[in-house]
Design an enzyme around this catalytic site. Structure first.
Site, PDB file in Angstrom:
ATOM      1  N   LYS A 194       0.843  -1.203   0.000  1.00 50.97           N
ATOM      2  CA  LYS A 194       0.000   0.000   0.000  1.00 50.97           C
ATOM      3  C   LYS A 194       0.874   1.247   0.000  1.00 50.97           C
ATOM      4  O   LYS A 194       1.558   1.528   0.979  1.00 50.97           O
ATOM      5  CB  LYS A 194      -0.920   0.050   1.219  1.00 50.97           C
ATOM      6  CG  LYS A 194      -1.999   1.123   1.032  1.00 50.97           C
ATOM      7  CD  LYS A 194      -2.605   1.621   2.325  1.00 50.97           C
ATOM      8  CE  LYS A 194      -1.831   2.738   2.971  1.00 50.97           C
ATOM      9  NZ  LYS A 194      -1.777   4.007   2.208  1.00 50.97           N
ATOM     10  N   GLY A 247       7.105   4.458   8.223  1.00 52.70           N
ATOM     11  CA  GLY A 247       6.273   5.653   8.404  1.00 52.70           C
ATOM     12  C   GLY A 247       6.479   6.224   9.787  1.00 52.70           C
ATOM     13  O   GLY A 247       7.540   6.055  10.392  1.00 52.70           O
ATOM     14  N   SER A 248       5.432   6.851  10.292  1.00 55.68           N
ATOM     15  CA  SER A 248       5.567   7.556  11.571  1.00 55.68           C
ATOM     16  C   SER A 248       5.520   6.568  12.747  1.00 55.68           C
ATOM     17  O   SER A 248       4.945   5.481  12.644  1.00 55.68           O
ATOM     18  CB  SER A 248       4.441   8.580  11.707  1.00 55.68           C
ATOM     19  OG  SER A 248       3.193   7.931  11.661  1.00 55.68           O
ATOM     20  N   THR A 249       6.096   6.983  13.849  1.00 60.41           N
ATOM     21  CA  THR A 249       6.137   6.127  15.044  1.00 60.41           C
ATOM     22  C   THR A 249       4.721   5.878  15.568  1.00 60.41           C
ATOM     23  O   THR A 249       4.397   4.768  15.985  1.00 60.41           O
ATOM     24  CB  THR A 249       7.042   6.769  16.117  1.00 60.41           C
ATOM     25  OG1 THR A 249       8.373   6.842  15.574  1.00 60.41           O
ATOM     26  CG2 THR A 249       7.080   5.958  17.405  1.00 60.41           C
ATOM     27  N   GLU A 269      10.081   0.613  10.452  1.00 62.30           N
ATOM     28  CA  GLU A 269      11.078   1.657  10.211  1.00 62.30           C
ATOM     29  C   GLU A 269      10.372   2.978  10.466  1.00 62.30           C
ATOM     30  O   GLU A 269       9.518   3.379   9.679  1.00 62.30           O
ATOM     31  CB  GLU A 269      11.578   1.611   8.759  1.00 62.30           C
ATOM     32  CG  GLU A 269      12.250   0.325   8.364  1.00 62.30           C
ATOM     33  CD  GLU A 269      13.587   0.121   9.037  1.00 62.30           C
ATOM     34  OE1 GLU A 269      14.157   1.088   9.576  1.00 62.30           O
ATOM     35  OE2 GLU A 269      14.058  -1.027   9.025  1.00 62.30           O
ATOM     36  N   GLU A 404      10.263  15.156  15.755  1.00 66.27           N
ATOM     37  CA  GLU A 404      10.598  15.089  14.342  1.00 66.27           C
ATOM     38  C   GLU A 404       9.792  16.136  13.590  1.00 66.27           C
ATOM     39  O   GLU A 404       8.566  16.149  13.654  1.00 66.27           O
ATOM     40  CB  GLU A 404      10.273  13.694  13.807  1.00 66.27           C
ATOM     41  CG  GLU A 404      10.625  13.534  12.350  1.00 66.27           C
ATOM     42  CD  GLU A 404      10.398  12.116  11.851  1.00 66.27           C
ATOM     43  OE1 GLU A 404       9.292  11.597  12.034  1.00 66.27           O
ATOM     44  OE2 GLU A 404      11.348  11.545  11.294  1.00 66.27           O
TER      45      GLU A 404
HETATM   46  P1  NAP Z   1       2.492   7.791   8.201  1.00 65.04           P
HETATM   47  O1  NAP Z   1       1.401   8.749   8.360  1.00 65.04           O
HETATM   48  O2  NAP Z   1       2.832   6.919   9.334  1.00 65.04           O
HETATM   49  O3  NAP Z   1       2.114   6.928   6.900  1.00 65.04           O
HETATM   50  C1  NAP Z   1       2.900   5.877   6.421  1.00 65.04           C
HETATM   51  C2  NAP Z   1       2.011   4.902   5.707  1.00 65.04           C
HETATM   52  O4  NAP Z   1       1.111   4.314   6.644  1.00 65.04           O
HETATM   53  C3  NAP Z   1       1.121   5.547   4.631  1.00 65.04           C
HETATM   54  O5  NAP Z   1       0.976   4.647   3.571  1.00 65.04           O
HETATM   55  C4  NAP Z   1      -0.180   5.733   5.379  1.00 65.04           C
HETATM   56  O6  NAP Z   1      -1.295   5.852   4.545  1.00 65.04           O
HETATM   57  C5  NAP Z   1      -0.222   4.471   6.192  1.00 65.04           C
HETATM   58  N1  NAP Z   1      -1.121   4.520   7.342  1.00 65.04           N
HETATM   59  C6  NAP Z   1      -1.600   5.611   7.997  1.00 65.04           C
HETATM   60  N2  NAP Z   1      -2.410   5.226   9.003  1.00 65.04           N
HETATM   61  C7  NAP Z   1      -2.457   3.868   8.984  1.00 65.04           C
HETATM   62  C8  NAP Z   1      -3.117   2.882   9.768  1.00 65.04           C
HETATM   63  N3  NAP Z   1      -3.901   3.215  10.796  1.00 65.04           N
HETATM   64  N4  NAP Z   1      -2.926   1.576   9.462  1.00 65.04           N
HETATM   65  C9  NAP Z   1      -2.130   1.219   8.440  1.00 65.04           C
HETATM   66  N5  NAP Z   1      -1.482   2.093   7.665  1.00 65.04           N
HETATM   67  C10 NAP Z   1      -1.631   3.421   7.930  1.00 65.04           C
HETATM   68  O7  NAP Z   1       3.842   8.454   7.786  1.00 65.04           O
HETATM   69  P2  NAP Z   1       4.020   9.603   6.722  1.00 65.04           P
HETATM   70  O8  NAP Z   1       3.492  10.832   7.345  1.00 65.04           O
HETATM   71  O9  NAP Z   1       3.471   9.183   5.431  1.00 65.04           O
HETATM   72  O10 NAP Z   1       5.624   9.601   6.553  1.00 65.04           O
HETATM   73  C11 NAP Z   1       6.483  10.312   7.395  1.00 65.04           C
HETATM   74  C12 NAP Z   1       7.039   9.454   8.503  1.00 65.04           C
HETATM   75  O11 NAP Z   1       7.687   8.286   8.006  1.00 65.04           O
HETATM   76  C13 NAP Z   1       8.085  10.167   9.285  1.00 65.04           C
HETATM   77  O12 NAP Z   1       7.846   9.984  10.658  1.00 65.04           O
HETATM   78  C14 NAP Z   1       9.404   9.501   8.884  1.00 65.04           C
HETATM   79  O13 NAP Z   1      10.437   9.551   9.780  1.00 65.04           O
HETATM   80  C15 NAP Z   1       8.970   8.125   8.620  1.00 65.04           C
HETATM   81  N6  NAP Z   1       9.896   7.474   7.675  1.00 65.04           N
HETATM   82  C16 NAP Z   1      10.778   6.546   8.157  1.00 65.04           C
HETATM   83  C17 NAP Z   1      11.687   5.933   7.307  1.00 65.04           C
HETATM   84  C18 NAP Z   1      12.655   4.905   7.810  1.00 65.04           C
HETATM   85  O14 NAP Z   1      13.243   4.177   7.027  1.00 65.04           O
HETATM   86  N7  NAP Z   1      12.847   4.765   9.105  1.00 65.04           N
HETATM   87  C19 NAP Z   1      11.683   6.241   5.957  1.00 65.04           C
HETATM   88  C20 NAP Z   1      10.781   7.209   5.495  1.00 65.04           C
HETATM   89  C21 NAP Z   1       9.884   7.812   6.382  1.00 65.04           C
HETATM   90  P3  NAP Z   1      -1.846   7.345   4.203  1.00 65.04           P
HETATM   91  O15 NAP Z   1      -0.868   7.915   3.268  1.00 65.04           O
HETATM   92  O16 NAP Z   1      -3.174   7.136   3.611  1.00 65.04           O
HETATM   93  O17 NAP Z   1      -1.900   8.103   5.503  1.00 65.04           O
END
Ligand code: NAP
Ligand code: MG
Length: 501
Positions: A194, A247-249, A269, A404
């Site tokens: 996804k 994604g986010s923590t 991650e 962050e």
């Molecule tokens: P996010 O809101 O956590 O979203 C990541 C993914 O999870 C998206 O596909 C999102 O879909 C999905 N998602 C959201 N809510 C969900 C739920 N309840 N159940 C299952 N999936 C769900 O993160 P983001 O705002 O897109 O990305 C930024 C974050 O990612 C930052 O905190 C960053 O540090 C982290 N990140 C970490 C790494 C690493 O390798 N450690 C790499 C890149 C980014 P939607 O788009 O529809 O919300």
């Protein structure tokens, strides 16, 4: 010649963007059951460039069922030799290479990438990633175990974990998908991926190239949809054996909790707030360029960004002045303009969130030494642009120092000793990366061993490689992307006992 190339790329991309919104399930592009679609925006203009299908719970079930069938013991994928599996991954790499300009252009238009960075980071690193993992399938071996019992033979086999759900963010829409897909394919798993709602497009093209490379139907399914509906349903689906999340923590820990009862394998991650530490004896130009590069690259929307900069007091004024010069001289603009040094943020919501950190920092006495929350000169006001920003004078408890930000905002603070900086570097809930700049290599390595982070860079920052494990300590997650450690997370060990009597 280059004009012909550019216009054929533009034509390919235009026809891709004009396609009706679909999901990729069981080797075919199909409509979402709901018939619903969402707008896909160009963050440099705020304009709609395409529509994406919006998977609901029934689409998730359909995709998982397809992946489950493709994982059946008698399926073409399971019966394929390891060598042939590797060959398909290798062909997949060649196809990414062949369509590199087109994929990069999708990233420029949808992901807010600068064109050169999209090519060098998103495309080239994805190709290398597939190349690295293409060699692995034929090297996945078990062991023979010398047990104490007489007349039995014991061996282990390494088997694919099964159907994996992969959920990825918007910051590296292509590379994050490839980081997840390549090791899972190498292990022999089947996948439902996804992409993020903001950047659903490139993963569909990736899935299509996977089919062209020879992946049997159902092995790689791509399901645009919202996290709360499709993401949640996918993670919790009972036929999913493992969830790989970036994604986010907050979202990652929510997923881990919601699937704990099912004892699913989970790798996370997550976020970071990585310290970057410059000692007085560091090669100044390299350290300043590295410090600016790590926070302003892709407008700071990288998980490992060195977003907390600590400079030894005796070098502090000079380093901060040089960084401010660099930030002020950067040209902010769209990725289609080769003169741009920094592109937009991904969304209006993200822009507001990043600005609020700046405003809050100012209200608690922080000094904006470059940039600020205003709109940069000369940009499309409908795009989500902001200026490269540096904030000094904050204490260790300020939100901009602790949380962050995920934008081009660097907080700078002075330090005086090794013990002090080790303690302050570790004074965070995160542990993704850290940087150390000094000519004293003994000191650098001593500090590297004191810092609790998954990656430590010495006199460089931000390199990644398919062969080098990458991931977090503490609340930055568990499990590793890249390297053979990543492959392990897609494998189960089976111990087989045979009587020799
Ligand atoms: P996010 O809101 O956590 O979203 C990541 C993914 O999870 C998206 O596909 C999102 O879909 C999905 N998602 C959201 N809510 C969900 C739920 N309840 N159940 C299952 N999936 C769900 O993160 P983001 O705002 O897109 O990305 C930024 C974050 O990612 C930052 O905190 C960053 O540090 C982290 N990140 C970490 C790494 C690493 O390798 N450690 C790499 C890149 C980014 P939607 O788009 O529809 O919300
Ligand atoms: Mg989000």
């Amino acid at each position: 010649m280059s004009n012909i190339n550019e216009s054929s790329v533009a034509k390919d991309v235009a026809s891709f963007l004009a396609r009706p919104p679909k999901l990729l399930i069981d080797g075919k592009f199909v409509e979402a059951n709901s018939g619903r679609s969402t707008a896909v925006l160009n963050p440099a203009t705020g304009q709609e460039i395409a529509r994406a299908a919006d998977a609901d719970v029934s689409d998730v079930d359909k995709a998982v069922q397809a992946a489950y069938r493709a994982f059946d013991y008698s399926s073409p994928w399971r019966r394929m030799s390891a060598l042939d599996r590797g060959r398909i991954i290798g062909r997949f790499a060649r196809l990414l290479e062949k369509h590199g300009d087109e994929l990069a252009e999708i990233e420029v238009l949808n992901g807010g990438w600068l064109r050169a960075a999209a090519k060098e980071t998103e495309v080239d690193l994805s190709v290398r990633h597939l190349d690295y993992f293409s060699g692995w399938p034929s090297k996945i071996e078990g062991n023979t175990i010398p047990v104490a019992h007489p007349d039995v033979m014991v061996r282990t086999e390494r088997e694919p974990v099964g159907v994996v759900a992969q959920i990825v963010p918007w910051n590296f829409p292509l590379l994050m998908a490839v980081w997840k897909i390549a090791p899972a394919l190498a292990a022999g798993c089947t996948i439902v991926l996804k992409p993020a709602t903001n950047t659903p497009l490139v993963a569909l093209r990736l899935g299509e190239l996977g089919l062209e490379a020879g992946l049997p139907p159902g092995v790689l399914n791509i399901l645009p949809g919202s996290g709360r509906v499709a993401g949640q349903a996918l993670a919790e689906h009972p036929l999913v054996d493992k969830v790989a999340f970036t994604g986010s923590t907050g979202v990652g820990t929510g997923i881990a909790k919601s699937v704990a009862d099912q004892v699913k394998r989970v790798t996370l991650e997550l976020g970071g707030k990585s310290p970057n530490i410059i000692f007085n004896d560091a090669p100044r130009d390299g350290a300043a360029a590295g410090a600016a590069g790590t926070i302003f690259f892709h407008a700071g929307q990288t998980c490992a960004a060195g977003s907390r900069l600590y400079v030894e007091s005796s070098a502090y004024d000079e380093v901060v002045a040089s960084l401010a010069d660099k930030a002020n001289s950067m040209r902010v603009g769209p990725g289609v303009d080769s003169a741009s040094d920094m592109g937009p943020l991904i969304s209006h919501q993200q822009l507001n969130q990043v600005r609020s950190f700046i405003d809050e920092s100012v209200s608690r006495g922080g000094e904006v030494v470059a940039g600020g929350s205003g709109v940069p000169d000369g940009v499309d006001a409908n795009g989500y642009f902001m200026r490269p920003t540096i904030i000094a004078g904050l204490d260790d408890n300020a939100p901009a120092v602790r949380e962050e930000i995920f934008g081009p905002v660097l907080v700078v603070q002075p330090f005086d000793s090794l013990e002090e900086i080790a303690r302050r570097a570790n004074d965070t809930e995160y542990g993704l990366a850290a940087g150390i700049w000094t000519r004293d290599i003994a000191r650098a390595n001593k500090l590297a061993s004191m810092i609790r982070a998954g990656t430590v860079y010495i006199n460089t920052y931000g390199l990644t490689d398919a062969a080098a494990p990458f991931g977090g300590f503490k609340r930055s997650g568990y499990g590793r992307d890249m390297g053979h450690e990543n492959l392990d997370s897609y494998l189960e060990t089976k111990t087989v006992w045979t009587s020799l009597t």
